[in-house]
Design a protein around this motif. Structure first.
Motif, PDB file in Angstrom:
ATOM      1  N   ALA A  39      -7.105  -5.622   1.877  1.00  0.00           N
ATOM      2  CA  ALA A  39      -6.180  -5.194   0.771  1.00  0.00           C
ATOM      3  C   ALA A  39      -7.193  -5.194  -0.439  1.00  0.00           C
ATOM      4  CB  ALA A  39      -5.035  -6.068   0.565  1.00  0.00           C
ATOM      5  N   ILE A  40      -7.822  -6.215  -0.729  1.00  0.00           N
ATOM      6  CA  ILE A  40      -8.977  -6.488  -1.883  1.00  0.00           C
ATOM      7  C   ILE A  40      -9.873  -5.247  -1.723  1.00  0.00           C
ATOM      8  CG2 ILE A  40     -10.702  -7.766  -2.950  1.00  0.00           C
ATOM      9  CD1 ILE A  40      -8.983 -10.423  -1.957  1.00  0.00           C
ATOM     10  N   ALA A  88      -8.363  -2.012  -2.396  1.00  0.00           N
ATOM     11  CA  ALA A  88      -8.171  -1.579  -3.914  1.00  0.00           C
ATOM     12  C   ALA A  88      -9.516  -1.398  -4.780  1.00  0.00           C
ATOM     13  CB  ALA A  88      -7.441  -2.914  -4.443  1.00  0.00           C
ATOM     14  N   MET A 105      -9.237   0.932  -8.449  1.00  0.00           N
ATOM     15  CA  MET A 105      -8.353  -0.109  -9.148  1.00  0.00           C
ATOM     16  C   MET A 105      -9.247  -1.060 -10.132  1.00  0.00           C
ATOM     17  SD  MET A 105      -5.285  -1.206  -6.649  1.00  0.00           S
ATOM     18  CE  MET A 105      -4.511  -2.383  -7.751  1.00  0.00           C
ATOM     19  N   ILE A 107      -6.051  -6.613  -9.435  1.00  0.00           N
ATOM     20  CA  ILE A 107      -6.041  -6.545  -8.119  1.00  0.00           C
ATOM     21  C   ILE A 107      -5.343  -7.693  -7.496  1.00  0.00           C
ATOM     22  CG2 ILE A 107      -7.226  -6.657  -5.861  1.00  0.00           C
ATOM     23  CD1 ILE A 107      -9.432  -4.988  -6.926  1.00  0.00           C
ATOM     24  N   SER A 158      -1.470  -7.070  -8.024  1.00  0.00           N
ATOM     25  CA  SER A 158      -1.018  -6.002  -7.025  1.00  0.00           C
ATOM     26  C   SER A 158      -0.670  -7.053  -5.812  1.00  0.00           C
ATOM     27  CB  SER A 158      -1.714  -5.047  -6.921  1.00  0.00           C
ATOM     28  OG  SER A 158      -1.926  -4.240  -8.000  1.00  0.00           O
ATOM     29  N   ILE A 159      -1.845  -7.622  -5.305  1.00  0.00           N
ATOM     30  CA  ILE A 159      -1.421  -8.523  -4.289  1.00  0.00           C
ATOM     31  C   ILE A 159      -0.119  -9.446  -4.548  1.00  0.00           C
ATOM     32  CG2 ILE A 159      -2.247 -10.312  -2.699  1.00  0.00           C
ATOM     33  CD1 ILE A 159      -5.078  -8.932  -2.949  1.00  0.00           C
ATOM     34  N   GLN A 219       1.129  -2.751  -1.312  1.00  0.00           N
ATOM     35  CA  GLN A 219       1.282  -2.525  -2.765  1.00  0.00           C
ATOM     36  C   GLN A 219      -0.088  -2.001  -3.237  1.00  0.00           C
ATOM     37  OE1 GLN A 219       4.032  -3.443  -4.297  1.00  0.00           O
ATOM     38  NE2 GLN A 219       3.137  -2.221  -6.111  1.00  0.00           N
ATOM     39  N   VAL A 220      -1.159  -2.323  -2.841  1.00  0.00           N
ATOM     40  CA  VAL A 220      -2.327  -1.820  -3.511  1.00  0.00           C
ATOM     41  C   VAL A 220      -2.410  -0.395  -3.232  1.00  0.00           C
ATOM     42  CG1 VAL A 220      -3.646  -4.274  -3.342  1.00  0.00           C
ATOM     43  CG2 VAL A 220      -3.963  -2.614  -1.429  1.00  0.00           C
ATOM     44  N   ASP A 250      -0.207   1.120  -5.652  1.00  0.00           N
ATOM     45  CA  ASP A 250      -1.069   0.836  -7.059  1.00  0.00           C
ATOM     46  C   ASP A 250      -2.184   1.514  -7.326  1.00  0.00           C
ATOM     47  OD1 ASP A 250       1.404  -0.713  -7.673  1.00  0.00           O
ATOM     48  OD2 ASP A 250       0.140  -2.450  -7.778  1.00  0.00           O
ATOM     49  N   GLY A 251      -2.743   2.049  -6.093  1.00  0.00           N
ATOM     50  CA  GLY A 251      -4.201   2.695  -6.232  1.00  0.00           C
ATOM     51  C   GLY A 251      -3.911   4.071  -6.193  1.00  0.00           C
TER      52      GLY A 251
END
Length: 450
Positions: free
Chosen positions: A32-33, A36, A41, A46, A49-50, A326-327, A330-331
């Motif tokens: 996820a990181i 992102a 992002m 980040i 978002s997580i 979520q990322v 949001d991304g």
């Protein structure tokens, strides 16, 4: 570019889990990181978002899953699951067990979220499979198919209700035609698809005496177990509360959620909330499967503790899936899908389905995919004279397709049925896709005659 990053992220996730055997939750957070960052992002946002993804996913599910597991363990340890299993086997016989599970799951699924239905029904279905000496998946796939189909097509489930409202479709008609669409979907993706995947994944179709999510189901002397009625009532009490809320909304408010309820409306709304329903049901289970059976608080607490231990990693994995989803949102992956499909010349109903499919694959959430797809196709509705009911059902079908590693349902199915990632992709992802494609075909046929 967002799609390239998404594909690379999924490939990395599968590599970490399958090849390196890294813990699934850790893998999800790490990927996820990285995804992102790949989506451009702001590095400073980040973590937020997580946290948002984990919080939104686990906010209600933590109570629903936790209390659901406790109820299931209390019923099992008191012999209630054994009683239910024996009764169903005796009444229906082995040959008609799939039919019994499908009908029960379909009815229950109309008033429950998919996650809640899975939590409540899987311990019972596992006990039935164990006593009938059949593989858990033999009954579990039809159960999951029925629960999933109701989520995609039938109001007052959140996603189809929200899509129908956004498109201006009549809720009652969506429910009626949704049942017509859902029934063949469940038949094809349930009993029929079980025969297909069994040939490709024979190792998953073995009779297991225990599973991590449920522990080992003990055998009891039938006369020492609680009655079938009390056992079933305890297991399905949350479903009863939520069903009452659903029926009340359908009869009093046309299927729409009552805004700012007061008085009796407020009481019904409270009892129908999954979290409140689970709390009340657990208190009832402590009495019916505990004190009423002569068990003391020490024994009851031991059952509850074991239940929490069995789902701890499951909750973390689902949280990781929520962070990954979520990322992606949001991304800007959703916006990339919107830009790609804006100027398509496809049939409106097929376009609605396809947009929902791409959003589902990209973002993971069926609800987000359905609502976003509804917003994208809405301008086409008036200009091309499309039936909003058929469009809502087509979007519902598309929103179920190809559930994979960015969907919490994928990880739930994997953990509950004790599968590896490859098996889950082959069984669960294909099952969801079969429902989606079958649903589209039925909607297109209905659109010719409606």
């Amino acid at each position: 570019m967002p799609f390239v990053v998404l594909i690379l992220g999924i490939m990395l996730l599968l590599f970490l889990i399958i090849k390196l055997k890294l813990n699934t939750f850790v893998s999800l957070i790490v990927v996820a990181i990285l995804v992102a960052l790949g989506l451009g992002m702001n590095p400073a946002s980040i973590a937020n978002s997580i946290k948002l993804g984990i919080g939104n996913t686990l906010g209600e599910l933590a109570v629903v899953f936790g209390f659901g597991a406790m109820i299931g363990r209390l019923v099992s340890d008191a012999g209630g699951s054994y009683r239910i299993a024996q009764t169903l086997i005796r009444r229906f016989g082995k040959k008609r067990l799939q039919l019994a599970i499908v009908v029960a799951s379909f009815i229950i699924g109309m008033s429950l979220f998919f996650e809640v239905g899975l939590v409540l029904l899987t311990p019972i279905v596992f006990a039935v499979a164990l006593e009938a000496d059949v593989p858990f998946l033999y009954l579990g796939i039809p159960m999951a198919a029925a629960l999933s189909a109701t989520q995609g097509f039938l109001p007052p489930q959140p996603a189809p209700t929200a899509v129908a409202t956004a498109l201006g479709a009549n809720i009652g008609q969506v429910l009626l035609f949704g049942i017509i669409v859902a029934i063949p979907c469940v038949i094809v993706a349930g009993p029929l698809w079980t025969k297909v995947v069994r040939k490709f994944f024979p190792d998953a179709f073995v009779v297991k005496k225990s599973l991590p999510a449920f522990g080992e189901v003990k055998e009891y002397d039938l006369k020492d177990t609680p009655s079938f009625g009390l056992s079933a009532l305890t297991s399905l009490l949350p479903a009863i509360f939520m069903a009452l809320n659903t029926i009340y909304q359908l009869t009093v408010n046309g299927g729409k959620e009552i805004k700012n309820p007061h008085g009796f409306d407020a009481v019904i709304s409270m009892l129908g909330n999954p979290m409140i329903a689970m709390v009340i049901a657990l208190l009832f289970a402590i009495w019916s499967m505990g004190f009423h059976r002569g068990r003391d608080m020490k024994q009851i607490s031991a059952s509850i503790s074991e239940a929490v231990k069995s789902i701890a990693m499951l909750l973390l994995v689902i949280a990781g899936g929520g962070a990954f989803k979520q990322v992606l949102i949001d991304g800007g992956v959703g916006n990339a899908v919107k830009d790609m499909m804006m100027h398509s010349n496809l049939s409106p109903i097929l376009l609605g389905w396809l947009v929902a499919v791409i959003l589902r694959v990209s973002l993971g959430s069926a609800t987000v995919a359905g609502m976003t797809a509804a917003g994208l196709v809405m301008p086409l509705m008036s200009s091309l004279n499309v039936n909003p009911v058929m469009m809502a059902l087509a979007i519902g079908a598309g929103s179920l397709a190809a559930s994979h590693v960015n969907d919490a349902g994928f990880w739930m199915f994997k953990e509950y049925f004790d599968l590896d990632v490859k098996q889950t992709l082959g069984i669960w992802t294909s099952l969801e896709t079969v429902i989606s494609v079958t649903g589209l075909i039925v909607v297109l046929l209905l659109n010719l005659v409606v």
